[in-house]
Write a protein that holds these residues in place. Structure first.
Motif, PDB file in Angstrom:
ATOM      1  N   ALA A  54       0.856  -1.185   0.000  1.00 59.47           N
ATOM      2  CA  ALA A  54       0.000   0.000   0.000  1.00 59.47           C
ATOM      3  C   ALA A  54       0.893   1.236   0.000  1.00 59.47           C
ATOM      4  O   ALA A  54       1.068   1.896   1.029  1.00 59.47           O
ATOM      5  N   PRO A  55       1.495   1.580  -1.144  1.00 61.88           N
ATOM      6  CA  PRO A  55       2.497   2.646  -1.181  1.00 61.88           C
ATOM      7  C   PRO A  55       1.964   4.037  -0.877  1.00 61.88           C
ATOM      8  O   PRO A  55       2.746   4.959  -0.636  1.00 61.88           O
ATOM      9  N   SER A  56       0.647   4.209  -0.853  1.00 60.53           N
ATOM     10  CA  SER A  56       0.094   5.513  -0.503  1.00 60.53           C
ATOM     11  C   SER A  56       0.105   5.756   1.000  1.00 60.53           C
ATOM     12  O   SER A  56      -0.252   6.853   1.448  1.00 60.53           O
ATOM     13  N   CYS A  57       0.531   4.756   1.771  1.00 61.69           N
ATOM     14  CA  CYS A  57       0.534   4.869   3.226  1.00 61.69           C
ATOM     15  C   CYS A  57       1.917   5.280   3.730  1.00 61.69           C
ATOM     16  O   CYS A  57       2.895   4.547   3.555  1.00 61.69           O
ATOM     17  N   ASN A  58       1.982   6.447   4.349  1.00 60.45           N
ATOM     18  CA  ASN A  58       3.234   6.943   4.905  1.00 60.45           C
ATOM     19  C   ASN A  58       3.437   6.442   6.328  1.00 60.45           C
ATOM     20  O   ASN A  58       2.489   6.063   7.021  1.00 60.45           O
ATOM     21  N   SER A  59       4.685   6.503   6.773  1.00 55.01           N
ATOM     22  CA  SER A  59       4.952   6.276   8.187  1.00 55.01           C
ATOM     23  C   SER A  59       4.578   7.529   8.969  1.00 55.01           C
ATOM     24  O   SER A  59       4.377   8.615   8.396  1.00 55.01           O
ATOM     25  N   CYS A  60       4.505   7.395  10.276  1.00 53.53           N
ATOM     26  CA  CYS A  60       4.169   8.533  11.126  1.00 53.53           C
ATOM     27  C   CYS A  60       5.280   9.571  11.158  1.00 53.53           C
ATOM     28  O   CYS A  60       5.087  10.671  11.688  1.00 53.53           O
ATOM     29  N   PHE A  61       6.443   9.251  10.575  1.00 48.63           N
ATOM     30  CA  PHE A  61       7.596  10.148  10.635  1.00 48.63           C
ATOM     31  C   PHE A  61       7.774  10.987   9.369  1.00 48.63           C
ATOM     32  O   PHE A  61       8.687  11.812   9.311  1.00 48.63           O
ATOM     33  N   CYS A  62       6.944  10.780   8.347  1.00 48.99           N
ATOM     34  CA  CYS A  62       7.115  11.499   7.089  1.00 48.99           C
ATOM     35  C   CYS A  62       6.658  12.948   7.241  1.00 48.99           C
ATOM     36  O   CYS A  62       5.550  13.207   7.716  1.00 48.99           O
ATOM     37  N   LEU A  63       7.491  13.895   6.802  1.00 52.00           N
ATOM     38  CA  LEU A  63       7.187  15.312   6.979  1.00 52.00           C
ATOM     39  C   LEU A  63       6.286  15.869   5.882  1.00 52.00           C
ATOM     40  O   LEU A  63       5.479  16.754   6.132  1.00 52.00           O
ATOM     41  N   ASP A  64       6.433  15.389   4.654  1.00 55.13           N
ATOM     42  CA  ASP A  64       5.612  15.862   3.541  1.00 55.13           C
ATOM     43  C   ASP A  64       4.921  14.646   2.938  1.00 55.13           C
ATOM     44  O   ASP A  64       5.517  13.894   2.160  1.00 55.13           O
ATOM     45  N   ALA A  65       3.666  14.444   3.314  1.00 53.70           N
ATOM     46  CA  ALA A  65       2.962  13.215   2.965  1.00 53.70           C
ATOM     47  C   ALA A  65       2.861  13.009   1.462  1.00 53.70           C
ATOM     48  O   ALA A  65       3.142  11.924   0.944  1.00 53.70           O
ATOM     49  N   GLU A  66       2.441  14.040   0.732  1.00 54.57           N
ATOM     50  CA  GLU A  66       2.249  13.905  -0.711  1.00 54.57           C
ATOM     51  C   GLU A  66       3.566  13.613  -1.417  1.00 54.57           C
ATOM     52  O   GLU A  66       3.637  12.753  -2.310  1.00 54.57           O
ATOM     53  N   GLN A  67       4.614  14.303  -1.036  1.00 56.89           N
ATOM     54  CA  GLN A  67       5.916  14.104  -1.662  1.00 56.89           C
ATOM     55  C   GLN A  67       6.476  12.729  -1.332  1.00 56.89           C
ATOM     56  O   GLN A  67       7.094  12.074  -2.188  1.00 56.89           O
ATOM     57  N   ALA A  68       6.259  12.264  -0.101  1.00 54.21           N
ATOM     58  CA  ALA A  68       6.750  10.937   0.294  1.00 54.21           C
ATOM     59  C   ALA A  68       6.089   9.838  -0.524  1.00 54.21           C
ATOM     60  O   ALA A  68       6.751   8.889  -0.963  1.00 54.21           O
ATOM     61  N   VAL A  69       4.779   9.952  -0.752  1.00 54.43           N
ATOM     62  CA  VAL A  69       4.076   8.958  -1.563  1.00 54.43           C
ATOM     63  C   VAL A  69       4.621   8.959  -2.988  1.00 54.43           C
ATOM     64  O   VAL A  69       4.846   7.892  -3.583  1.00 54.43           O
ATOM     65  N   ALA A  70       4.842  10.146  -3.547  1.00 57.39           N
ATOM     66  CA  ALA A  70       5.362  10.236  -4.917  1.00 57.39           C
ATOM     67  C   ALA A  70       6.737   9.602  -5.026  1.00 57.39           C
ATOM     68  O   ALA A  70       7.017   8.850  -5.971  1.00 57.39           O
ATOM     69  N   SER A  71       7.624   9.884  -4.061  1.00 59.72           N
ATOM     70  CA  SER A  71       8.973   9.299  -4.090  1.00 59.72           C
ATOM     71  C   SER A  71       8.912   7.794  -3.916  1.00 59.72           C
ATOM     72  O   SER A  71       9.594   7.045  -4.629  1.00 59.72           O
ATOM     73  N   ARG A  72       8.085   7.328  -2.990  1.00 63.08           N
ATOM     74  CA  ARG A  72       7.983   5.883  -2.731  1.00 63.08           C
ATOM     75  C   ARG A  72       7.491   5.159  -3.977  1.00 63.08           C
ATOM     76  O   ARG A  72       8.046   4.122  -4.373  1.00 63.08           O
ATOM     77  N   THR A  73       6.459   5.698  -4.603  1.00 63.90           N
ATOM     78  CA  THR A  73       5.891   5.057  -5.785  1.00 63.90           C
ATOM     79  C   THR A  73       6.897   5.018  -6.930  1.00 63.90           C
ATOM     80  O   THR A  73       7.050   3.998  -7.615  1.00 63.90           O
ATOM     81  N   ARG A  74       7.598   6.122  -7.116  1.00 61.05           N
ATOM     82  CA  ARG A  74       8.600   6.183  -8.193  1.00 61.05           C
ATOM     83  C   ARG A  74       9.706   5.159  -7.970  1.00 61.05           C
ATOM     84  O   ARG A  74      10.126   4.465  -8.915  1.00 61.05           O
ATOM     85  N   ILE A  75      10.188   5.055  -6.746  1.00 64.94           N
ATOM     86  CA  ILE A  75      11.274   4.116  -6.452  1.00 64.94           C
ATOM     87  C   ILE A  75      10.807   2.674  -6.614  1.00 64.94           C
ATOM     88  O   ILE A  75      11.533   1.823  -7.169  1.00 64.94           O
ATOM     89  N   LEU A  76       9.590   2.363  -6.175  1.00 66.83           N
ATOM     90  CA  LEU A  76       9.072   0.999  -6.308  1.00 66.83           C
ATOM     91  C   LEU A  76       8.826   0.652  -7.777  1.00 66.83           C
ATOM     92  O   LEU A  76       9.070  -0.490  -8.195  1.00 66.83           O
TER      93      LEU A  76
END
Length: 304
Positions: A241-263
């Motif tokens: 579920a790559p749209s799910c961030n950890s509680c430590f992510c500072l920029d939720a939208e950007q973190a999802v975009a980076s995670r999806t791109r890397i995966l």
């Protein structure tokens, strides 16, 4: 030549050794990954338990670990853990932590003076604490001959230039003062942005969101590929579920975009995904499945 002191794997011409400082239940599953539903954990229990999730207690399992890479005749560390004796009042688990990080490196055949490059994937306390050691009431670089690669965006965000900016806590000030600033004073820091090539096999690439400068390290040697993703992933649930961030992510939208791109790239190019905190085997292959991602084979190596 592969180290005899600890298990490792060889990817092309690069040896990868895992140094685990601590591994165990860390936080409630949906405390660590707040947006994940109970069903994604339950439906994947056979892949998550017991190395990544304890169903009976609903606790997520994580590891504190460093990856040692021997590449091109040099020794590279990917992240350095919590560090001992630190003031971390906002993080009770890490406050005055006493681990055996340097002992783990020694058992892997790595002395402090042997380290050529330290990669901090981002400036959080459990990734930079081992950068320094206490000396005469102060802090000095733990690796006297190393070049420390620190993302410039994180150095700005967590450093004094952005004092008490968005997402910066009192613990972050302490982390910077005891684990980053002493390396700057020693003249051993290299700040980078965008991409940074370490050698013919290793390249850093910005992947912001978890922090402003959060980065991944790509390994390409021969036909083998791997990507060390830092805290883009805290749990395998975030692959499912790559749209799910950890509680430590500072920029939720950007973190999802980076995670999806890397995966997406990992699945397309057959990169072994190596997060900072996965328990169990610590690294996993990722494949496309339907419109998302699925867990492939786990890495074929153990722990200390």
């Amino acid at each position: 030549m592969k180290s005899e002191s600890m298990p490792g794997i060889v990817l092309g011409d690069v040896e990868v050794i895992r140094v685990v400082e601590w591994q165990g239940p860390f936080a409630p599953a949906r405390g660590l990954v707040p947006e994940s539903g109970a069903e994604v954990w339950r439906d994947n229990e056979d892949r998550l338990a017991p190395d990544h999730w304890k169903p009976d207690s609903d606790m997520a399992v994580v590891a504190l670990q460093t990856w040692v890479l021997r590449s091109g005749g040099r020794t590279v560390l990917v992240d350095t853990g919590v560090g001992n004796g630190r003031e971390r009042p906002g993080s009770p688990r890490f406050h005055h932590w006493q681990g055996d990080f340097l002992g783990g490196l020694a058992r892997a055949g790595v002395r402090p003076e042997d380290v050529d490059v330290v990669v901090n994937t981002h400036v959080h306390g459990d990734h930079v604490g081992g950068n320094t050691v206490g000396v005469d009431g102060g802090w000095e670089p733990a690796f006297p001959n190393a070049q420390y690669l620190v993302p410039a965006a994180d150095d700005f965000h967590f450093g004094p230039d952005n004092a008490y900016g968005n997402g910066r806590r009192e613990d972050d000030r302490l982390i910077y003062e005891d684990s980053i600033a002493p390396v700057h004073r020693a003249g051993q820091t290299v700040l980078w942005d965008g991409t940074h090539r370490i050698d013919d096999h290793l390249t850093l690439e910005s992947a912001p969101g978890h922090t402003p400068g959060s980065a991944v390290l790509r390994l390409a040697s021969g036909s083998d590929r791997a990507v060390f993703v830092g805290d883009l992933l805290h749990s395998p649930v975030q692959i499912l579920a790559p749209s799910c961030n950890s509680c430590f992510c500072l920029d939720a939208e950007q973190a999802v975009a980076s995670r999806t791109r890397i995966l997406e790239r990992a699945a397309a190019e057959g990169e072994l995904v190596v997060p900072a905190h996965f328990g169990g085997a610590g690294a996993v292959e990722v494949r496309r499945e339907g419109g998302g991602f699925a867990l492939g084979r786990w890495a074929a190596h153990g722990t200390e």
